[in-house]
Design an enzyme around this catalytic site. Structure first.
Site, PDB file in Angstrom:
ATOM      1  N   ASN A   7       0.796  -1.364   0.062  1.00 55.16           N
ATOM      2  CA  ASN A   7       0.072  -0.061  -0.055  1.00 55.16           C
ATOM      3  C   ASN A   7       1.057   1.293  -0.065  1.00 55.16           C
ATOM      4  O   ASN A   7       1.810   1.768   0.999  1.00 55.16           O
ATOM      5  CB  ASN A   7      -0.760  -0.137   1.183  1.00 55.16           C
ATOM      6  N   ARG A  90      -2.451  -2.227  -3.423  1.00 62.23           N
ATOM      7  CA  ARG A  90      -3.710  -1.459  -3.291  1.00 62.23           C
ATOM      8  C   ARG A  90      -3.687  -0.240  -4.213  1.00 62.23           C
ATOM      9  O   ARG A  90      -2.466   0.520  -4.048  1.00 62.23           O
ATOM     10  CB  ARG A  90      -3.787  -0.766  -1.865  1.00 62.23           C
ATOM     11  N   HIS A 179     -13.104   2.939  -0.160  1.00 57.50           N
ATOM     12  CA  HIS A 179     -13.036   2.145   0.880  1.00 57.50           C
ATOM     13  C   HIS A 179     -13.600   0.729   0.474  1.00 57.50           C
ATOM     14  O   HIS A 179     -14.343  -0.035   1.290  1.00 57.50           O
ATOM     15  CB  HIS A 179     -13.807   2.566   2.374  1.00 57.50           C
ATOM     16  N   ARG A 240     -11.602  15.996   7.540  1.00 54.43           N
ATOM     17  CA  ARG A 240     -12.139  16.327   6.373  1.00 54.43           C
ATOM     18  C   ARG A 240     -13.629  16.677   6.619  1.00 54.43           C
ATOM     19  O   ARG A 240     -14.204  16.056   7.434  1.00 54.43           O
ATOM     20  CB  ARG A 240     -12.460  15.102   5.384  1.00 54.43           C
ATOM     21  N   GLU A 383      -8.232  -4.987   5.134  1.00 56.63           N
ATOM     22  CA  GLU A 383      -8.151  -4.811   3.887  1.00 56.63           C
ATOM     23  C   GLU A 383      -6.700  -5.366   3.052  1.00 56.63           C
ATOM     24  O   GLU A 383      -6.955  -6.041   1.973  1.00 56.63           O
ATOM     25  CB  GLU A 383      -7.806  -3.253   3.650  1.00 56.63           C
TER      26      GLU A 383
END
Ligand code: AMP
Length: 395
Positions: A7, A90, A179, A240, A383
């Site tokens: 990743n 990823r 996601h 965010r 993940e």
């Protein structure tokens, strides 16, 4: 087979070496400050963690250092690089082109490059990681697993914005969602845990981490999700803002004497529960501050939970019902107070929380009562394991 999961960010690289048969992590680690100076934390399972400062002028140097540590006689976990059967990467954005994971060859990499303008902060870094691995392990097959792929099943009603249609046609402006690997992993696991057929369940997954999103999974397909064209839309997150009136952008630009990119920086990095509370983005700090009477921290938590609950309600409507609501990621897996607050809004759906069962952290567990109409669960996401599974399935 042993699968190396990568990743790659612009100055960091996370990795895990996973044995696909036992699904055990053999080693994992993190390279940080790539291109600046370089720091490696390598955690081989059953052995001591290695933390070193080491020059990493670029990502190839970082991958090279990772491979050295994986095969090191003392802190390594494999005898030679030949034991790595595949690499799973990823990749954040696959645009409309990639609705599933894909074997990486030159043509595919060129297509991924075309998606760079949709994720300018992430995709170029992902590609650098792919190229670094290709250079150092030219004969090992590689697979790209996209954050957006799972959401490509969304209907047009969910992914179109109320903008001039030609913006979708000309510039591919639409909801993509992110996601996806986590939402897919968790929703499948919900079906397994409940002993139900994945293709019969209506599940809402709340991925609540520093980045956060909610996804409606109907009969095994993502039908709507809260992140949009970028990961800025939807929930109030760590830093965010999530959904706001777009007219605020021009208003704040005028008041604060900022250009558009200056305002967007505020919306991405200085907003969310961090901006609301002034305490920070970590929910452990927020809860502590709220407990000590900090009003802004209290409101940040309330605003966060209210927004999650609103999305869950909306997605129950989108699917005309819901069988299961799952909580995952850093906050969803660990913070029982947040889960309880979110679920307290959902009594109208017949959700009943069992406070004792909900008092848990990082475990797979049903947290609703036996007579709850909707099953609420905690399902830790994984993940990396999902990427390893996809990788093995493809090669
Ligand atoms: P993630 O992005 O999934 O790694 O989640 C990171 C976030 O999870 C952190 O910023 C914290 O807000 C939250 N988190 C992690 N551990 C805990 C915990 N034990 N209790 C509450 N929140 C936590």
């Amino acid at each position: 087979m042993k699968v190396l999961v990568i990743n790659c960010g612009s100055s960091s690289l996370k990795y895990q070496l996973i044995d696909s048969e036992s699904e055990k992590v053999l080693a994992k680690g993190l390279c940080e400050r790539i291109g600046i100076d370089g720091r490696l934390t390598h955690k081989p399972t059953g052995k001591d963690t290695v933390s070193i400062e080491a020059a990493m002028p670029n990502h190839t140097a970082a991958v090279s250092l990772v491979l050295e540590h994986l095969t090191d006689p003392v802190c390594g976990v494999i005898g030679s690089l030949d034991e790595i059967g595949a690499v799973g990467h990823r990749i954040v954005h696959g645009g409309e082109k990639f609705a599933s994971s894909t074997l990486l060859n030159d043509e595919v990499v060129a297509e991924i490059e075309k998606c760079n303008e949709l994720a300018p902060l992430h995709n170029p870094a992902n590609l650098i990681g792919i190229n670094a691995c290709k250079e150092l392990m030219p004969n090992v097959p590689m697979v790209g697993v996209f954050d957006t792929a799972f959401h490509q099943t969304m209907p047009k009603t969910a992914y179109l914005y109320g903008l001039p249609y030609e913006y979708y046609e000309k510039y591919a402006v639409r909801r993509y969602g992110f996601h996806g690997t986590s939402h897919s992993f968790v929703s499948k696991r919900v079906a397994e845990l409940l002993g139900k057929d994945y293709s019969e369940l209506k599940t809402i997954v709340c991925h609540l981490g520093n980045g956060a999103s909610v996804c409606a999974v109907d009969k095994g397909k993502s039908v709507d999700t809260s992140m949009g064209f970028t990961p800025l839309e939807g929930l109030v997150m760590g830093t965010r803002c999530g959904d706001i009136d777009p007219a605020i952008v021009e208003f704040i630009a005028g008041k604060e004497n900022l250009d558009i990119s200056g305002v967007l920086k505020v919306l991405n990095k200085k907003s969310g529960v961090d901006g609301l509370s002034g305490v920070g983005s970590d929910f452990r700090d927020l809860s502590k501050a709220a407990g000590e009477g900090n009003e802004r921290a209290k409101y940040a938590i309330e605003v966060f939970c209210y927004r999650v609950a609103k999305y869950v309600g909306a997605y129950a409507a989108a699917m005309n019902g819901v069988d299961a609501i799952a909580f995952t990621a850093g906050i969803g897996e660990n913070d029982c107070t947040i889960r309880a607050k979110v679920l307290s809004y959902l009594g109208f759906l017949g959700v009943k929380v069992d406070d004792e069962k909900n008092d848990c952290r990082g475990v797979e567990r049903v947290i609703s009562t036996d007579d709850s109409k909707v099953t609420a669960l905690v399902v830790p996401t994984n993940e990396e394991l999902a990427i390893a599974r996809e990788t093995v399935a493809l090669i």
